[in-house]
Each structure stands twice: as structure tokens, then as C-alpha cells.
Design a protein around this motif. Sequence first.
Motif, PDB file in Angstrom:
ATOM      1  N   ILE A   1      46.723  70.978  35.960  1.00  0.00           N
ATOM      2  CA  ILE A   1      46.649  72.414  35.699  1.00  0.00           C
ATOM      3  C   ILE A   1      47.722  72.833  34.693  1.00  0.00           C
ATOM      4  O   ILE A   1      47.484  73.664  33.806  1.00  0.00           O
ATOM      5  N   ARG A   2      48.909  72.250  34.809  1.00  0.00           N
ATOM      6  CA  ARG A   2      50.009  72.603  33.909  1.00  0.00           C
ATOM      7  C   ARG A   2      49.906  71.916  32.551  1.00  0.00           C
ATOM      8  O   ARG A   2      50.748  72.122  31.685  1.00  0.00           O
ATOM      9  N   GLY A   3      48.860  71.085  32.390  1.00  0.00           N
ATOM     10  CA  GLY A   3      48.660  70.439  31.099  1.00  0.00           C
ATOM     11  C   GLY A   3      49.429  69.154  30.923  1.00  0.00           C
ATOM     12  O   GLY A   3      49.480  68.603  29.821  1.00  0.00           O
ATOM     13  N   ARG A   4      50.055  68.648  31.981  1.00  0.00           N
ATOM     14  CA  ARG A   4      50.815  67.406  31.863  1.00  0.00           C
ATOM     15  C   ARG A   4      49.898  66.176  31.840  1.00  0.00           C
ATOM     16  O   ARG A   4      50.271  65.142  31.320  1.00  0.00           O
ATOM     17  N   GLY A   5      48.758  66.294  32.453  1.00  0.00           N
ATOM     18  CA  GLY A   5      47.798  65.194  32.444  1.00  0.00           C
ATOM     19  C   GLY A   5      48.061  64.178  33.541  1.00  0.00           C
ATOM     20  O   GLY A   5      49.157  64.104  34.103  1.00  0.00           O
ATOM     21  N   THR A   6      47.044  63.414  33.856  1.00  0.00           N
ATOM     22  CA  THR A   6      47.153  62.345  34.843  1.00  0.00           C
ATOM     23  C   THR A   6      46.181  61.233  34.465  1.00  0.00           C
ATOM     24  O   THR A   6      45.258  61.441  33.672  1.00  0.00           O
ATOM     25  N   GLY A   7      46.386  60.068  35.030  1.00  0.00           N
ATOM     26  CA  GLY A   7      45.563  58.922  34.653  1.00  0.00           C
ATOM     27  C   GLY A   7      44.225  58.897  35.369  1.00  0.00           C
ATOM     28  O   GLY A   7      43.998  59.598  36.354  1.00  0.00           O
ATOM     29  N   TYR A   8      43.323  58.087  34.875  1.00  0.00           N
ATOM     30  CA  TYR A   8      41.998  57.971  35.470  1.00  0.00           C
ATOM     31  C   TYR A   8      41.469  56.552  35.281  1.00  0.00           C
ATOM     32  O   TYR A   8      41.938  55.793  34.422  1.00  0.00           O
ATOM     33  N   THR A   9      40.479  56.193  36.084  1.00  0.00           N
ATOM     34  CA  THR A   9      39.793  54.902  36.005  1.00  0.00           C
ATOM     35  C   THR A   9      38.327  55.120  36.355  1.00  0.00           C
ATOM     36  O   THR A   9      38.015  55.958  37.213  1.00  0.00           O
ATOM     37  N   MET A  10      37.448  54.369  35.703  1.00  0.00           N
ATOM     38  CA  MET A  10      36.019  54.444  36.014  1.00  0.00           C
ATOM     39  C   MET A  10      35.425  53.042  35.935  1.00  0.00           C
ATOM     40  O   MET A  10      35.680  52.301  34.986  1.00  0.00           O
ATOM     41  N   LYS A  11      34.651  52.687  36.958  1.00  0.00           N
ATOM     42  CA  LYS A  11      33.969  51.397  36.991  1.00  0.00           C
ATOM     43  C   LYS A  11      32.546  51.595  37.467  1.00  0.00           C
ATOM     44  O   LYS A  11      32.252  52.521  38.224  1.00  0.00           O
ATOM     45  N   GLY A  12      31.665  50.709  37.026  1.00  0.00           N
ATOM     46  CA  GLY A  12      30.275  50.808  37.463  1.00  0.00           C
ATOM     47  C   GLY A  12      29.380  49.834  36.733  1.00  0.00           C
ATOM     48  O   GLY A  12      29.843  48.875  36.105  1.00  0.00           O
ATOM     49  N   SER A  13      28.088  50.080  36.798  1.00  0.00           N
ATOM     50  CA  SER A  13      27.107  49.232  36.116  1.00  0.00           C
ATOM     51  C   SER A  13      25.871  50.055  35.794  1.00  0.00           C
ATOM     52  O   SER A  13      25.560  51.042  36.472  1.00  0.00           O
ATOM     53  N   LEU A  14      25.178  49.638  34.747  1.00  0.00           N
ATOM     54  CA  LEU A  14      23.943  50.283  34.311  1.00  0.00           C
ATOM     55  C   LEU A  14      22.770  49.345  34.573  1.00  0.00           C
ATOM     56  O   LEU A  14      22.829  48.162  34.229  1.00  0.00           O
ATOM     57  N   ASP A  15      21.711  49.863  35.180  1.00  0.00           N
ATOM     58  CA  ASP A  15      20.455  49.126  35.303  1.00  0.00           C
ATOM     59  C   ASP A  15      19.530  49.619  34.199  1.00  0.00           C
ATOM     60  O   ASP A  15      19.137  50.792  34.184  1.00  0.00           O
ATOM     61  N   VAL A  16      19.182  48.716  33.279  1.00  0.00           N
ATOM     62  CA  VAL A  16      18.417  49.124  32.105  1.00  0.00           C
ATOM     63  C   VAL A  16      17.208  48.217  31.913  1.00  0.00           C
ATOM     64  O   VAL A  16      17.183  47.064  32.357  1.00  0.00           O
ATOM     65  N   ASP A  17      16.192  48.767  31.264  1.00  0.00           N
ATOM     66  CA  ASP A  17      15.053  47.987  30.792  1.00  0.00           C
ATOM     67  C   ASP A  17      15.259  47.680  29.318  1.00  0.00           C
ATOM     68  O   ASP A  17      15.773  48.515  28.560  1.00  0.00           O
ATOM     69  N   THR A  18      14.846  46.481  28.911  1.00  0.00           N
ATOM     70  CA  THR A  18      14.912  46.078  27.514  1.00  0.00           C
ATOM     71  C   THR A  18      13.586  45.422  27.147  1.00  0.00           C
ATOM     72  O   THR A  18      12.778  45.111  28.027  1.00  0.00           O
TER      73      THR A  18
END
Length: 314
Positions: free
Chosen positions: A259-276
Motif C-alpha cells: 500500500i505504501r508503494g514499497r513493494g513485495t516479492g512474488y512467485t508463480m508456478k503452474g502448467s498449461l494444458d494445450v492442444d497442438t
Amino acid sequence: MESSDRAVDDKEKENDGEKSGFLGKVKDFIHDVGDKIEEAVGFGKPTADVTAVHIPFIDLKKADLVIDLLVTNPNPIPIPLVDINYLVESDGRKLISGLIPDAGTIHAHGSETVKVPVSLIYDDIKSTYNDIKSGSIIPYKIKVDLIVDVPVIGNITLPLEKKGEIPVPYKPSVDLEKIKFETFSFEEASATLHLKVDNKNDFDLGLNSLEYEVWLAEVSIGSAQLSKSAKIDKNGQNVVGLPISFRPKDFGSALWDMIRGRGTGYTMKGSLDVDTPFGPMKLPFSREGGNTRLKQAEDNDDEVLTFNRFRSGW
């Protein structure tokens, strides 16, 4: 004396001629009998064809191929498959080869499909040929020598070929551009994750579903497996919106930093199921690092959580 020796030589030549003529007649007789037996019983040369090449599994590490060989036996008795030699090459360069011994038996007057499994390991291919890059589509030629044992005739080799294309997949790039809030309080917040998916392959991806989990300040704000349809053109991008809800108060002091604009870290993990065009794939992704801050959206008064570009984490 000379006349006596000459008589002996003439006699030996006569005997040799008789033996040669006799053996020749025996060989001709045996050959004729073999032809008569083959003609009467109906022995003949089997036929074979590569009817299809399937890709039952493909991911970032390997592609599993199954080669379908249709073998027809016109003979009145079963014939054994002695060996199957196979070679997969691209532009004249060997990708993989192998031998399958004692591959089975083809029933009398029947046709059967023989399946030949082959696995292409991408790291092996790319380390051998530097010009083969991830994201590309390469041509292939499959060569198969099918060796069968036919009665009377003996072992014969049936050469087969099949051409096609196979991809060398590139891992997707997934960026979390922002979180747009619908409701926000310290007790509960509902929002939409805006994910930018970058397709760096020379073929289209049809997104069917995805699994993901997102952490802010080492606190998970949610995980889910969602059905989401979207087309991502080859070498193109698309933005996918995903709903999510979480409890902001669980972030503790990290929320005040945002909120104060100092920022914080983040992480994202996952997988995509796709047709090709080559079959379905499950493509994992992982992003970590960066800072977040809470600010007003430029297009309306909704609050959004914006993100700088992720750093890859594999």
C-alpha cells in the motif's frame, strides 16, 4: 602306353560328364519340386506398409512415437517376424535407430498391425545438432527394414519409409501483468489475475486448462485448476484472465508495504494444458522475483496490483 593313358583320361572325362549331368538333373528336379510345392501350397511374398505414425506423448523433454506397420501374410501357415530395423532421420541426419528382434508372428492368410515404439530425446538431438532449436518444427523420415521368414523362400527384407514433421517444443513464457480487484477489504478480496502467455513456438497453441499457484510475500494467495479456452498464435501472445480470492490480512506487514508503494516479492508456478497440431501437451512454467505495489488503475477507479517483469526460475 600313351594310348592306354589317353583311354583312361577319356573314361574319366566321360564319368565326370555323367556325374555332372546327373547332379544337374537332380538339382533341376529339386527346384521343379520346390516350384510345384510352392505353386500347389500357395507360398508367396508378404506385403507391408507404414499406415500411420502416432505421437501419444510429447513434452519439453521428449516425444514418444508409435509406428504402425500393416503386414499381410498370403501364405497358408503363420510366418515369423525375424527382426525389425528402424532409423529416424532428419535431413539425412540420424536422430535415433534401433533393432527389435523376434517381433512376433503373422497368422496364416491374415493381416496384422505391428507397433514399433520410438522415443526422441530432445536434449540428445539438440546437443548433437546445434542448428535444431527449441520452438522449431523439423522434418523426419522413418526407414524400416522388416525381415520375415517365409517357408520355401527363406528370409526376405521388406523396406518401408514414411515422412512427416515433429516439433521441438519451447517452454511457454507466462507473465503476471497485474491483479485487478473487484472487491477489497482486509478480511477478503476478490480479483482477476491477468496472465500474458507468450508462445515462442512455430505452431499454434490451443489453451484448454491451466494449473497455477501464486505467492505474494511468501504467502499463497490462491491455487486452482481451471478450464480456460484461448488460442495463442505461433510466435504470438495472449492475455488470460483468471478469477481468484484471498484474505489480505494474511499478508501482515507485507500488505502495508504494498500500500505504501514499497513493494513485495512474488512467485508463480503452474502448467498449461494445450492442444497442438501434433497432439496435446502439458507445459510447465515457473516465475519468481520482482516487486509489487498497489495503485489506481489508469482506465478506471478500480485498484490494481501491478507487477514488473518476472525473472525465470526453472
